[in-house]
Design a protein around this motif. Structure first.
Motif, PDB file in Angstrom:
ATOM      1  N   GLU A  42       0.828  -1.207   0.000  1.00 17.93           N
ATOM      2  CA  GLU A  42       0.000   0.000   0.000  1.00 17.93           C
ATOM      3  C   GLU A  42       0.862   1.257   0.000  1.00 17.93           C
ATOM      4  O   GLU A  42       0.579   2.224  -0.715  1.00 17.93           O
ATOM      5  N   ALA A 205      -4.166  -3.048  -2.470  1.00 15.93           N
ATOM      6  CA  ALA A 205      -3.549  -1.714  -2.372  1.00 15.93           C
ATOM      7  C   ALA A 205      -4.146  -0.730  -3.362  1.00 15.93           C
ATOM      8  O   ALA A 205      -3.431   0.067  -3.969  1.00 15.93           O
ATOM      9  N   TYR A 207      -5.485   2.502  -4.786  1.00 14.11           N
ATOM     10  CA  TYR A 207      -5.195   3.876  -4.356  1.00 14.11           C
ATOM     11  C   TYR A 207      -5.529   4.825  -5.498  1.00 14.11           C
ATOM     12  O   TYR A 207      -5.234   4.545  -6.663  1.00 14.11           O
TER      13      TYR A 207
END
Length: 513
Positions: A42, A205, A207
Motif C-alpha cells: 500500500e 492496495a 489507491y
C-alpha cells in the motif's frame, strides 16, 4: 509455572495443548507477515501514484507553457511565421507532440498540417474545458493523445502529449504496481489503449490520487496474488524464524506442563519459605508532588521463576483461602523493613495495603493492624486498607464491627479501582470509607477519550461532595498529572513519579526526597 485450580491434564490434552501452542505462533506470524506485506505494498502503491502525478504534471506544465506562449498568435493568419512558431514549441518543449490554434471554436492552423486542415472544436470533450484523453488523431489514429486546451475569448491554443510518453510513465514508474491515467470518462493503462468503461478496481492496495493542478487523477493497485508473491520474494528468512519460534513455543509449553505441580501446595511452600516480599510504590501529593505515602504490593520471589507478578498468584491465593496468611506475612515484613526508618517519614505517612473479602469473615484483621501499628511510633504512619473487588465484601454485622474497630484504631479505608466494579457504590453506602482510588483506565484516557474523562470528573466531584480523599492511580504523563492537579485530586500514584520498588530502593529514594 502454571498457577491454576484445574485438575491435572491427561496426556492427550497435554499433547493437544503443545500442538496448539506451536501452531498459534506460526499462524499469528504468517498473518502478521501478510499484514506487513499489505502495508508495504500500500505504501509502495501510494508512492508510485504520487510519482505518476508528478510526471504527468511535469508533462502538462510543458504543454501549458507552450500554449501560453502561442496564445498571442491565436486568431492571426496561418502564415509561415505562425507555422514556424507552432513547430518551434514542439521542438523546444519536452513531451509536446503537436500545437494547434483555433478561432471561434474552429481549428485552423497546426504544427502538423499548417492551414490545410480545418476542423470544429467541441468544448464538451474537454474536462473542465482543459483536458481531453483521446484515442489519436488522423496522423496516428491508434496512439493515445492527451490534449491541453487554453482559451481566451474566441481564441484558443491546443498542445498535445503523445501517448508514448504517457504509457512510458505508467510502465516504468514501477514493475509491480499497475497504474491508470484517468481524464474524465476516459482512462489509459500501460498497454496504450484508451478505454471508456468503468475504471478498474484493484484487489490489493487500491489507491487513487488526483492532481491538484490539472483535471485528471491516477489510479494504482495490484492483482490479488501480488501479496503472496511479495512475501515469497522478500520473507523466506522470516518464514523460517516464525516456524522456529512456533516449534520453540510448542516445546516450551510441553516442558511447562511436564513440570507442573499442585498450585496450592506451591503457594503453601512459598508462604512457609517467606518468598512473598513487599514492593513499594510512592504516593505523592497532587499539589506539591511531595511523597505522602506508599502502596504495598506483593511480589513472589520464586527460587526458579524469579519475580512473579501479583496478578499471577493473588487470584489463586484468594481462591485457595491463603490470601489472609499471605497478607499477614506481608504486613509483618513491611513493618520490619519500614519501622527502622520511620523517623524519615513525615507525620501521618500513609501505608496502603490491599485486603479482600476473606479478611472480613472475622475480627482477626483488627489484631493484625494493631501489631502493624505498634511497630511504629504513635502518629508516625497512617495505615490505609484498600478494598479490592475480586471478591465481593458482603455487609454483615461482623463486617460493620470490623470496620468500626478499624476506624477506632485510626485505620483508614479506601476503595481500590473505584468506578470499574459493580459494587463500588455499594461499598460507599455500606462502609465508612475515607478514600477513593481512581482506576488507572480512566486516568489513561485523559486527553484521549471524552466519556472516560467525564466519568473521571464525576468521580472527583462525588468525592468532594462526600468529603472523601481521592487518589489517582496510573499517572504516567505530565498532561495527566497537570489535569488531575487542576481538578483538585489529593494524591497521585504512577510511573511518572516512581515504579514499584523493593524496600532498600524505596528507603533510599525516600531519604533523597
Amino acid at each position: 509455572m502454571p498457577l491454576t485450580v484445574k485438575a491435572t491434564r491427561t496426556s492427550k490434552t497435554r499433547y493437544l495443548v503443545t500442538l496448539v501452542s506451536g501452531a498459534l505462533p506460526i499462524l499469528l506470524g504468517v498473518l502478521i507477515l501478510y499484514w506487513q506485506a499489505q502495508r508495504t505494498l500500500e505504501q509502495n502503491t501510494a508512492q508510485n501514484a504520487i510519482e505518476a502525478v508528478r510526471q504527468f504534471d511535469l508533462m502538462l506544465d510543458n504543454t501549458a507553457l507552450a500554449a501560453k506562449t502561442l496564445m498571442p498568435l491565436a486568431g492571426s493568419l496561418c502564415d509561415n511565421a505562425t507555422k514556424l512558431a507552432l513547430r518551434e514549441q514542439v521542438t523546444r518543449r519536452p513531451f509536446v507532440r503537436a500545437t494547434t490554434l483555433s478561432w471561434q471554436k474552429n481549428i485552423y492552423c497546426s504544427s502538423l498540417f499548417g492551414g490545410s486542415h480545418v476542423s470544429p472544436v467541441n468544448p464538451d470533450d474537454y474536462v473542465d474545458g482543459r483536458l481531453w484523453l483521446m484515442n489519436g488523431n488522423p496522423v496516428t489514429p491508434d496512439s493515445a493523445l492527451l490534449v491541453y486546451r487554453l482559451t481566451e475569448g474566441d481564441r484558443g491554443v491546443f498542445a498535445s502529449i503523445d501517448g508514448y510518453h504517457l504509457t512510458n510513465a505508467l510502465r516504468l514508474i514501477s514493475r509491480y504496481t499497475e497504474l491508470v491515467l484517468q481524464v474524465g470518462p476516459h482512462w489509459l493503462r500501460a498497454d496504450g489503449k484508451v478505454h471508456s468503461s468503468a475504471t478498474p478496481v484493484f484487489p490489493v492496495a487500491h489507491y487513487q490520487l488526483a492532481s491538484s493542478r490539472y483535471a485528471y487523477h491516477v489510479v494504482a493497485g495490484m492483482p490479488q496474488e501480488e501479496v503472496w508473491r511479495y512475501m515469497e520474494a522478500r520473507y523466506p528468512p522470516l518464514f523460517s524464524l516464525v516456524v522456529f519460534f512456533g516449534v520453540l513455543a510448542g516445546l516450551f509449553a510441553h516442558w511447562l506442563q511436564k513440570r507442573a505441580c499442585a498450585p496450592t501446595h506451591e503457594l503453601r511452600r512459598a508462604l512457609a519459605a517467606n518468598e512473598f516480599i513487599p514492593y513499594f510504590q510512592p504516593v505523592v501529593r497532587g499539589d506539591t508532588h511531595q511523597w505522602a505515602g506508599c502502596e504495598v504490593l506483593a511480589r513472589w520471589k520464586h527460587p526458579k521463576e524469579g519475580l512473579v507478578r501479583p496478578d499471577l498468584f493473588i487470584p489463586l491465593a484468594e481462591h485457595s483461602g491463603l490470601i489472609v496468611p499471605m497478607t499477614r506475612a506481608l504486613m509483618r515484613e513491611t513493618a520490619a523493613q519500614l519501622a527502622p526508618h520511620a523517623g524519615s517519614f513525615i507525620p501521618g505517612f500513609h501505608v496502603g495495603i490491599n485486603i479482600s473479602a476473606s479478611h472480613c469473615h472475622d475480627l482477626e484483621l483488627v489484631v493484625d493492624c494493631q501489631e502493624f501499628l505498634a511497630a511504629f511510633p504513635p502518629g508516625q504512619i497512617t495505615l490505609v486498607l484498600e478494598l479490592t473487588e475480586r471478591e465481593l465484601i458482603v455487609p454483615t454485622d461482623i463486617t460493620r464491627q470490623l470496620f468500626e474497630a478499624l476506624h477506632r484504631l485510626g485505620v483508614m479505608i479506601a476503595i481500590d479501582d473505584f468506578g470499574t466494579g459493580h459494587s463500588s457504590l455499594g461499598y460507599l453506602r455500606n462502609f465508612n470509607v475515607d478514600y477513593l482510588k481512581i482506576d488507572q483506565s480512566f486516568v489513561a484516557m485523559i486527553g484521549a477519550d471524552a466519556l472516560s474523562r467525564h466519568i473521571l470528573d464525576s468521580i472527583i466531584e462525588l468525592s468532594g461532595k462526600l468529603d472523601l480523599g481521592i487518589v489517582a492511580e496510573g499517572v504516567e504523563t505530565a498532561e495527566q498529572c497537570k489535569y488531575l492537579a487542576t481538578q483538585g485530586v489529593d494524591f497521585l500514584q504512577g510511573y511518572l513519579f516512581a515504579r514499584p520498588m523493593p524496600a532498600d530502593d524505596f528507603i533510599k529514594c525516600l531519604h533523597d526526597q
